[in-house]
Design a protein around this motif. Structure first.
Motif, PDB file in Angstrom:
ATOM      1  N   SER A 143       6.243  -0.109   1.813  1.00 37.79           N
ATOM      2  CA  SER A 143       5.034  -0.871   2.123  1.00 37.79           C
ATOM      3  C   SER A 143       5.293  -1.787   3.303  1.00 37.79           C
ATOM      4  N   PHE A 144       4.300  -1.906   4.167  1.00 40.20           N
ATOM      5  CA  PHE A 144       4.307  -2.919   5.217  1.00 40.20           C
ATOM      6  C   PHE A 144       3.268  -3.950   4.824  1.00 40.20           C
ATOM      7  N   GLY A 145       3.730  -5.077   4.331  1.00 41.15           N
ATOM      8  CA  GLY A 145       2.759  -6.053   3.843  1.00 41.15           C
ATOM      9  C   GLY A 145       1.936  -5.420   2.744  1.00 41.15           C
ATOM     10  N   PHE A 166      12.656  11.151  18.845  1.00 46.99           N
ATOM     11  CA  PHE A 166      11.586  10.173  18.627  1.00 46.99           C
ATOM     12  C   PHE A 166      10.250  10.717  19.113  1.00 46.99           C
ATOM     13  N   GLN A 167       9.218  10.274  18.415  1.00 49.31           N
ATOM     14  CA  GLN A 167       7.867  10.697  18.788  1.00 49.31           C
ATOM     15  C   GLN A 167       7.535  10.230  20.212  1.00 49.31           C
ATOM     16  N   ASN A 168       7.784   8.930  20.464  1.00 50.52           N
ATOM     17  CA  ASN A 168       7.640   8.419  21.831  1.00 50.52           C
ATOM     18  C   ASN A 168       9.040   8.442  22.422  1.00 50.52           C
ATOM     19  N   PRO A 175      -2.306  14.272   8.773  1.00 49.18           N
ATOM     20  CA  PRO A 175      -3.161  13.638   9.780  1.00 49.18           C
ATOM     21  C   PRO A 175      -2.489  12.399  10.389  1.00 49.18           C
ATOM     22  N   ASN A 176      -3.072  11.875  11.443  1.00 50.84           N
ATOM     23  CA  ASN A 176      -2.544  10.672  12.073  1.00 50.84           C
ATOM     24  C   ASN A 176      -2.441   9.526  11.076  1.00 50.84           C
ATOM     25  N   GLY A 177      -1.348   8.821  11.157  1.00 49.88           N
ATOM     26  CA  GLY A 177      -1.157   7.660  10.289  1.00 49.88           C
ATOM     27  C   GLY A 177      -0.817   8.011   8.859  1.00 49.88           C
ATOM     28  N   ALA A 178      -0.490   9.298   8.605  1.00 54.02           N
ATOM     29  CA  ALA A 178      -0.207   9.716   7.230  1.00 54.02           C
ATOM     30  C   ALA A 178       1.111   9.142   6.720  1.00 54.02           C
ATOM     31  N   GLY A 179       1.995   8.766   7.642  1.00 54.49           N
ATOM     32  CA  GLY A 179       3.277   8.199   7.220  1.00 54.49           C
ATOM     33  C   GLY A 179       4.472   9.079   7.548  1.00 54.49           C
ATOM     34  N   LYS A 180       4.267  10.085   8.392  1.00 59.92           N
ATOM     35  CA  LYS A 180       5.339  11.036   8.696  1.00 59.92           C
ATOM     36  C   LYS A 180       6.515  10.354   9.412  1.00 59.92           C
ATOM     37  N   THR A 181       6.192   9.640  10.480  1.00 60.68           N
ATOM     38  CA  THR A 181       7.261   8.972  11.225  1.00 60.68           C
ATOM     39  C   THR A 181       7.967   7.950  10.343  1.00 60.68           C
ATOM     40  N   THR A 182       7.193   7.314   9.480  1.00 61.95           N
ATOM     41  CA  THR A 182       7.799   6.342   8.572  1.00 61.95           C
ATOM     42  C   THR A 182       8.837   7.020   7.676  1.00 61.95           C
ATOM     43  N   VAL A 183       8.548   8.262   7.247  1.00 62.55           N
ATOM     44  CA  VAL A 183       9.524   8.997   6.445  1.00 62.55           C
ATOM     45  C   VAL A 183      10.817   9.183   7.236  1.00 62.55           C
ATOM     46  N   GLU A 207       9.957  -4.886  15.940  1.00 62.08           N
ATOM     47  CA  GLU A 207       9.510  -3.827  16.826  1.00 62.08           C
ATOM     48  C   GLU A 207       9.212  -2.556  16.025  1.00 62.08           C
ATOM     49  N   LYS A 208       8.100  -1.903  16.397  1.00 61.90           N
ATOM     50  CA  LYS A 208       7.744  -0.666  15.724  1.00 61.90           C
ATOM     51  C   LYS A 208       8.476   0.501  16.369  1.00 61.90           C
ATOM     52  N   VAL A 209       9.006   1.400  15.550  1.00 62.04           N
ATOM     53  CA  VAL A 209       9.768   2.529  16.091  1.00 62.04           C
ATOM     54  C   VAL A 209       8.890   3.781  16.107  1.00 62.04           C
ATOM     55  N   LYS A 218       0.570   0.538   2.038  1.00 65.67           N
ATOM     56  CA  LYS A 218       1.585   1.453   1.509  1.00 65.67           C
ATOM     57  C   LYS A 218       1.656   2.671   2.406  1.00 65.67           C
ATOM     58  N   ALA A 219       2.622   2.674   3.301  1.00 61.46           N
ATOM     59  CA  ALA A 219       2.711   3.755   4.293  1.00 61.46           C
ATOM     60  C   ALA A 219       3.257   5.027   3.673  1.00 61.46           C
ATOM     61  N   VAL A 220       4.147   4.877   2.702  1.00 60.84           N
ATOM     62  CA  VAL A 220       4.718   6.023   1.994  1.00 60.84           C
ATOM     63  C   VAL A 220       4.756   5.648   0.526  1.00 60.84           C
ATOM     64  N   GLU A 270       5.090  17.953  13.148  1.00 59.77           N
ATOM     65  CA  GLU A 270       4.385  18.544  14.275  1.00 59.77           C
ATOM     66  C   GLU A 270       2.888  18.547  14.018  1.00 59.77           C
ATOM     67  N   HIS A 271       2.148  18.327  15.101  1.00 59.79           N
ATOM     68  CA  HIS A 271       0.700  18.439  15.002  1.00 59.79           C
ATOM     69  C   HIS A 271       0.235  19.837  15.385  1.00 59.79           C
ATOM     70  N   ASP A 272       1.032  20.500  16.220  1.00 56.65           N
ATOM     71  CA  ASP A 272       0.648  21.818  16.696  1.00 56.65           C
ATOM     72  C   ASP A 272       0.835  22.842  15.562  1.00 56.65           C
ATOM     73  N   VAL A 279      16.216   3.189   9.741  1.00 56.32           N
ATOM     74  CA  VAL A 279      15.523   2.193  10.568  1.00 56.32           C
ATOM     75  C   VAL A 279      14.763   1.221   9.665  1.00 56.32           C
ATOM     76  N   TYR A 280      14.142   1.767   8.623  1.00 55.70           N
ATOM     77  CA  TYR A 280      13.511   0.918   7.610  1.00 55.70           C
ATOM     78  C   TYR A 280      14.260   1.066   6.289  1.00 55.70           C
ATOM     79  N   GLU A 281      14.220   0.007   5.502  1.00 55.29           N
ATOM     80  CA  GLU A 281      14.764   0.106   4.151  1.00 55.29           C
ATOM     81  C   GLU A 281      13.626   0.437   3.195  1.00 55.29           C
TER      82      GLU A 281
END
Ligand SMILES: Nc1ncnc2c1ncn2[C@@H]1O[C@H](COP(=O)(O)OP(=O)(O)OP(=O)(O)O)[C@@H](O)[C@H]1O
Ligand SMILES: [Mg+2]
Lengths: 253, 295, 316
Positions: A10-12, A82-84, A35-43, B293-295, A15-17, A207-209, A50-52
Motif C-alpha cells: 500500500s502507498f498511503g 526499467f519501464q522508463n 491495464p494502466n496503473g494495475a500495479g505491474k511495475t510495483t510488482v 522518488e518514484k521508480v 493498495k497498489a498490490v 508488456e502492453h503489446d 526497491v519497495y518493501e
C-alpha cells in the motif's frame, strides 16, 4: 524458481498490490499484463527490493528475498530493465554493460590501485565478455558511443544487454517493446526467446503489446487493481471474460 | 545554571535571538519552497540590510521604524536583482549549479561589501532607551521587547500576506506545483521575484535587529546567523513557513541555554549538530512529510 | 585482443614528463634561482591539487556533494602536526597518520550522512566541517583557538612525490571496476543499485578515500606552514577547493589539477588584496555557472592518447 505468496503493497491509502500469488518455474517465459496503473511495475519493484512489501513474502530459489536491498537481490540472481529507460546516459555503451559485470569482478580496490596482474586480467575479461554480449544485441559497433545518443530501440536493447551482464537466473523486463515499431517489436520477440534458450534464463515480462505477449509467453498473469484476475496460456487469456472486461473497461474511459 | 530565574532569563535572551533567526529562516524557507534553492547569499542580504539600517540611523538620522523600513526596501530591491541576474538564468540547471552560484553570490556580497564599506566593525547606534523592566527577577530590556514585538508583527504580516493576498496565493500555488501554477495563469516570474523581495526584506529587518542586539556589524556578519537560520529552516521543515518560525525560536533558545551552561565556545557546534541530527533522523524537519522518488 | 599492461607507451611518456617537471623545478630550487615565495607557492599547489583531486572523487566521480572538505584537511593537518612536533615522528608517518585519522573521520561521518541527497548532503557536510573547526578551537592539546606551532618538516621533493603518488592512486581507483561503480552512482543511483552495485558502500568508500587524501594534503600543509590555526580550515577553504573542482570540471581529474593550479596561483598573486581576490573568485564562480557550468574540461580528461598508434589505445 520464484514464488510470491500473499504479497501486498500500500502507498498511503492506495493498495497498489493486494494478495498477489505468483509461481514461476525454472525456464519459463511468463507475461504479466494488465491495464494502466494495475500495479505491474510495483510488482517488479517489490521483487527487486526497491519497495518493501506491506505483507506477504517472496521466495527466490527457495530463499526469502523480501527485505533485501536491491543490489543484494541482483546478487542473488535477478536482474531487470526499467519501464522508463534508466541507462547510465552519459557513459558509453560498453561501460554501461561493464558496470553490471561489476559484482563478478575478480580484483579488489587495492588490486586496482596497485595495478596488480589481477587488475589487468580482470579488466581484459570484462572487456571480452561485454563485447560478446553487445554482439548478441548487435551493438558492438557502437561500443564507444555515449548511451544517450543511441536511437530509442537500441537504448531498450542496451538495457536488456546490461541486465544480462549481471548474469541473472531470472530476468524481469518492464515493457521492453514500449516505443518500438512493429518490425522492431517482432525482432525483440525473437531475441527474447533466443536469450531465454541460450542463457538458460527464466523471464518475467510486462508488456502492453498483446501480439508480443501472446506470441512469446507460455503463461500469462493478468493484473487488475493490484490483484490477479486471470492466469493461463495465451488462448485461455484471450477468451477469458474477466480479462476482456478489464481491458474494455479501460478503453471505455 | 544556578536557579530557575537564571534559566528563565536565558529563555528570554533566547527568545530575542530566536526571533531574529526566525526572520532570516523565513526567507530561506520561502525561497526553497518555490525554487528549491538553498539561497546561501540570504545571510549576506541580512548584512546588507544591517548596513542600510546603520546608514539610515547614523547618516540620515532616521528613527528606528523608518530606518528598518528603509533597510527592508533596499534589501528587497537587492533580492530581486540577485534573483534576476544570478538565479533566474539557472532555473532549469542542476541544483548543484544553482547552489554553487548561490555560494558565489554570497562571497560576492561579503567581500564586495568589504571593498565598499571596509573590513572594520561598526558600532551600531543605540536607538532604544536603556530602560529595563524587572519582573520577578527576570530582566527585560526595552530594546529586546521592541525587537520581539517587531519580529512577531512582521511574522504575522507575512502570515496574512501568504494566506489571504493574491500574491500569497500565487506563492503557495507555485510552491505546491510550479507547472500547474503556470497553467492556471499564475505569473511565476513575478511570484518568484516577490518571494525573494519579501524574504530579503525580512532578512534586512533581522539584520537591523541583529545589529542592535549585538551592537556591532561587519561585512562578514551574515555568515554565521545565515547558516544558523538555515539550520532553523531545516529544523522546522524546509519550505514550511510556520516551521521556520518555530525552528528559529527553538534554535535561539537552545543556543542561549548552551551559553547559560557556560559552554559558549561550543554554541555554534551545537547548532550544526542539531542540523546534522535533523538531517539524519528526519530530513523533512519537525513539520515536514517524507517524500520518495518514484521508480 | 588488446594488450593491456602497465608498460605501455603512454605510461612511460607520462612518467618521463613528470620526472622532467620535477627535475627542472628541483634544479631551480637547488641553484637558488627560484625565490622562496615561488617554492612556497609550488608546495601550496601540491596541497590544493591533492585536495581538489580528492574532492573530485567525491563530488565529480561519485556525484555526491560535499562542501566540508576543509574539515578533513584540518584533521590531517593537526594530527600530522602532532606526530611531527610531539612525537618527533618521521614525515612519512606524520602524513600517513594525518590521512588515516581523516579517513576514519570520513568513514564515521559518511556512513550516516551519505544517505542524504544533493543540497541536504551539501549543507550537512558544511556543518560537519564547521564542527571540526570548533572542536579544534576548544581542545587545548591542539593549541585551541590560538593555533599550533608545527615547524617545517617538508620540502618540495617530498610534497611533489606525495602529490604524484596520490594522483596515481586516485586515477587507478577511478579507472577500474570500482571507479566505474562510483560513476554509476553518479549517473543513476537506482539503476546502479539494480545492476548489483552496493551504492552505499561505494559512496562511503569514495568519501573515505577522499577524506584520506584531504588528510594527507592537510599534513603537507601543516608540515610546511610552521603554524596552523583552526580558522585556516573554515568553510571558505572548503569553498575554495570546491571552486577548483568546479572550475576544472566536475568529474575530470586533469580538470581538478588545472583548477587547483589556476586558483592557487591566482590566490597567491592577489594575496595582497584579499577582498578583491574573493570578489574575483565569487564572480568567477557565478560567471562559470552561468556560461560554462561543466567547467573547463567537462568530464573529459586531458591525456596522451593521441600520441599512440591506433589500436593500442588504452581503455579509459
Ligand atoms: N512510489 C509510489 N508512491 C505512491 N503511489 C505509487 C507509487 N508507485 C506506484 N504507485 C501507484 O500504484 C499504482 C500502480 O502503479 P504501477 O506503476 O505499478 O502500475 P503499472 O501497472 O506498472 O502501470 P503502467 O502500465 O502505467 O506502467 C498506481 O496507481 C500508481 O500511481
Ligand atoms: Mg508500469
Amino acid at each position: 524458481m520464484l514464488k510470491i505468496g500473499n504479497l501486498s503493497k500500500s502507498f498511503g491509502g492506495l493498495k497498489a498490490v493486494s494478495n498477489l500469488n505468483i509461481d514461476i518455474k525454472d525456464g519459463e517465459l511468463i507475461g504479466l499484463i494488465g491495464p494502466n496503473g494495475a500495479g505491474k511495475t510495483t510488482v517488479f519493484n517489490l521483487i527487486t527490493g526497491v519497495y518493501e512489501p506491506t505483507e506477504g513474502e517472496i521466495l527466490f530459489r527457495e530463499r526469502k528475498i523480501d527485505g533485501l536491498k536491491p543490489y543484494q537481490v541482483t546478487h542473488r540472481g535477478i536482474a531487470r530493465t526499467f519501464q522508463n529507460i534508466r541507462l547510465f546516459a552519459d557513459l558509453n555503451v560498453i561501460d554501461n554493460v561493464k558496470i553490471a559485470y561489476h559484482q563478478h569482478a575478480k580484483y579488489s580496490s587495492l588490486g586496482a590501485i596497485l595495478r596488480l596482474p589481477s587488475y589487468f586480467k580482470g579488466e581484459a575479461e570484462m572487456e571480452k565478455k561485454a563485447l560478446e554480449l553487445l554482439k548478441v544485441f548487435r551493438l558492438e559497433g557502437k561500443a564507444r558511443e555515449v548511451a544517450k545518443n543511441l536511437p530509442y530501440g537500441e537504448q531498450r536493447r542496451l538495457e536488456i544487454a546490461r541486465a544480462l551482464a549481471a548474469e541473472p537466473k531470472l530476468l524481469l523486463l518492464d515493457e521492453p517493446a514500449a516505443g518500438m515499431n512493429p518490425q522492431e517489436t517482432h525482432e525483440l520477440m525473437e531475441l527474447i526467446r533466443w536469450i531465454r534458450d541460450t542463457f538458460k534464463l527464466t523471464i518475467l515480462l510486462i508488456e502492453h503489446d498483446m501480439s508480443l505477449v501472446m506470441g512469446v509467453c507460455e503463461r500469462i498473469y493478468v493484473l487488475d487493481y493490484g490483484t490477479i484476475i486471470a492466469q493461463g496460456g495465451p488462448d485461455e487469456i484471450k477468451s477469458n471474460p474477466k480479462v476482456i472486461e478489464a481491458y474494455l473497461g479501460e478503453e471505455a474511459i | 545554571m544556578h536557579s530557575i530565574t537564571e534559566l528563565l532569563q536565558q529563555l528570554v535572551y533566547g527568545l530575542s535571538l530566536g526571533s531574529i533567526y526566525a526572520l532570516i529562516a523565513l526567507g530561506y524557507t520561502m525561497v526553497y519552497g518555490i525554487v528549491k534553492l538553498i539561497n546561501f547569499a540570504h545571510g549576506d542580504v541580512m548584512m546588507v540590510g544591517a548596513y542600510m539600517g546603520w546608514i539610515a540611523i547614523t547618516v540620515f538620522h532616521f528613527p528606528f521604524f523608518p530606518a528598518i523600513l528603509f533597510a527592508m526596501i533596499v534589501a528587497a530591491i537587492a533580492g530581486i536583482i540577485i534573483e534576476r541576474t544570478a538565479y533566474k538564468p539557472l532555473r532549469n540547471a542542476t541544483r548543484i549549479a544553482a547552489l554553487i552560484t548561490a555560494i558565489g553570490v554570497s562571497l560576492f556580497l561579503e567581500y564586495g561589501g568589504m571593498l565598499v564599506v571596509g573590513a572594520q566593525m561598526r558600532t551600531y547606534p543605540n536607538v532604544f532607551p536603556e530602560t529595563m523592566y524587572n519582573i520577578g527577577g527576570i530582566i527585560f530590556k526595552f530594546g529586546d521587547i521592541v525587537m520581539l514585538v517587531t519580529a512577531l508583527v512582521l511574522m504575522l504580516l507575512l502570515h496574512f500576506t501568504v494566506q489571504y493576498t493574491k500574491i500569497g496565493k500565487a506563492m503557495r500555488a507555485s510552491s505546491f506545483d510550479m507547472e500547474a501554477a503556470l497553467l492556471m495563469g499564475v505569473n511565476v516570474n513575478t511570484t518568484i521575484s516577490a518571494t525573494f523581495a519579501i524574504g530579503s526584506a525580512l532578512a534586512a529587518a533581522a539584520g537591523v535587529l541583529y545589529g542592535i542586539y549585538f551592537n556591532s556589524i561587519d561585512p562578514l556578519m551574515g555568515i554565521t546567523p545565515g547558516l544558523k537560520a538555515f539550520v532553523a529552516a531545516v529544523l522546522g521543515g524546509i519550505g514550511i513557513i510556520p516551521g521556520a518560525m518555530v525552528g528559529g525560536l527553538v534554535l535561539g533558545i537552545t543556543e542561549s541555554l548552551v551559553s547559560g551552561f557556560g559552554a559558549s565556545t561550543w554554541r555554534d557546534a551545537v547548532a550544526f549538530l542539531i542540523l546534522i541530527l535533523v538531517l539524519i533522523i528526519k530530513p523533512s524537519g519537525l513539520f515536514g512529510k517524507n517524500l520518495r522518488e518514484k521508480v | 585482443m588488446k594488450r593491456v599492461s602497465i608498460l605501455n607507451r603512454k605510461n612511460a611518456l607520462t612518467l618521463f614528463l613528470v620526472i622532467v617537471m620535477y627535475a627542472v623545478i628541483q634544479g631551480l630550487i637547488v641553484t637558488d634561482i627560484l625565490p622562496p615565495l615561488y617554492t612556497s607557492t609550488l608546495i601550496q599547489v601540491c596541497v590544493y591539487v591533492i585536495l581538489a583531486a580528492s574532492l573530485n572523487l567525491i563530488n565529480g566521480i561519485t556525484g555526491q556533494f560535499s562542501i566540508g572538505h576543509a574539515g578533513f584537511m584540518a584533521i590531517g593537518a593537526y594530527l600530522a602536526g602532532i606526530v611531527s612536533v610531539k612525537f618527533h615522528g618521521p614525515l612519512f608517518l606524520s602524513l600517513l597518520v594525518g590521512g588515516i585519522v581523516a579517513a576514519v573521520a570520513g568513514f564515521i561521518v559518511g556512513l550516516p550522512t551519505l544517505r542524504l541527497r544533493g543540497d541536504y548532503l551539501a549543507i550537512a557536510t558544511l556543518g560537519l566541517g564547521q564542527i571540526v573547526m570548533i572542536i579544534f578551537q576548544n581542545i587545548d592539546y591542539f593549541g585551541g583557538a590560538a593555533g599550533m606551532q608545527v615547524g617545517r618538516h617538508i620540502n618540495w621533493s617530498w610534497a611533489f612525490w606525495v602529490t604524484i603518488i596520490s594522483l596515481v592512486v586516485i586515477h587507478n581507483f577511478v579507472n577500474s571496476t570500482h571507479g566505474r561503480a562510483c560513476i554509476s552512482v553518479r549517473e543513476n543511483e537506482i539503476a546502479a543499485e539494480a545492476m548489483g552495485v552496493n551504492t552505499t558502500k561505494y559512496k562511503v568508500l569514495a568519501f573515505t578515500l577522499g577524506a584520506f587524501f584531504a588528510g594527507v594534503a592537510g599534513g603537507i600543509y601543516s608540515n610546511y606552514m610552521y603554524f596552523i590555526q583552526p580558522t585556516t580550515f573554515n568553510f571558505l577553504t572548503s569553498f575554495n577547493i570546491l571552486v577548483m573542482v568546479v572550475l576544472g570540471g566536475l568529474g575530470s581529474m586533469t580538470g581538478s589539477i588545472l583548477g587547483a593550479l589556476i586558483m592557487t596561483v591566482l590566490n597567491v598573486a592577489l594575496s595582497g588584496i584579499p577582498s578583491l581576490r574573493m570578489v574575483i573568485t565569487a564572480l568567477l564562480l557565478i560567471i562559470m555557472m552561468l556560461f560554462r557550468p561543466s567547467g573547463l574540461m567537462g568530464t573529459k580528461e586531458f591525456n596522451l592518447n593521441f600520441l599512440e598508434k591506433k589500436g593500442e589505445r588504452n581503455v579509459a
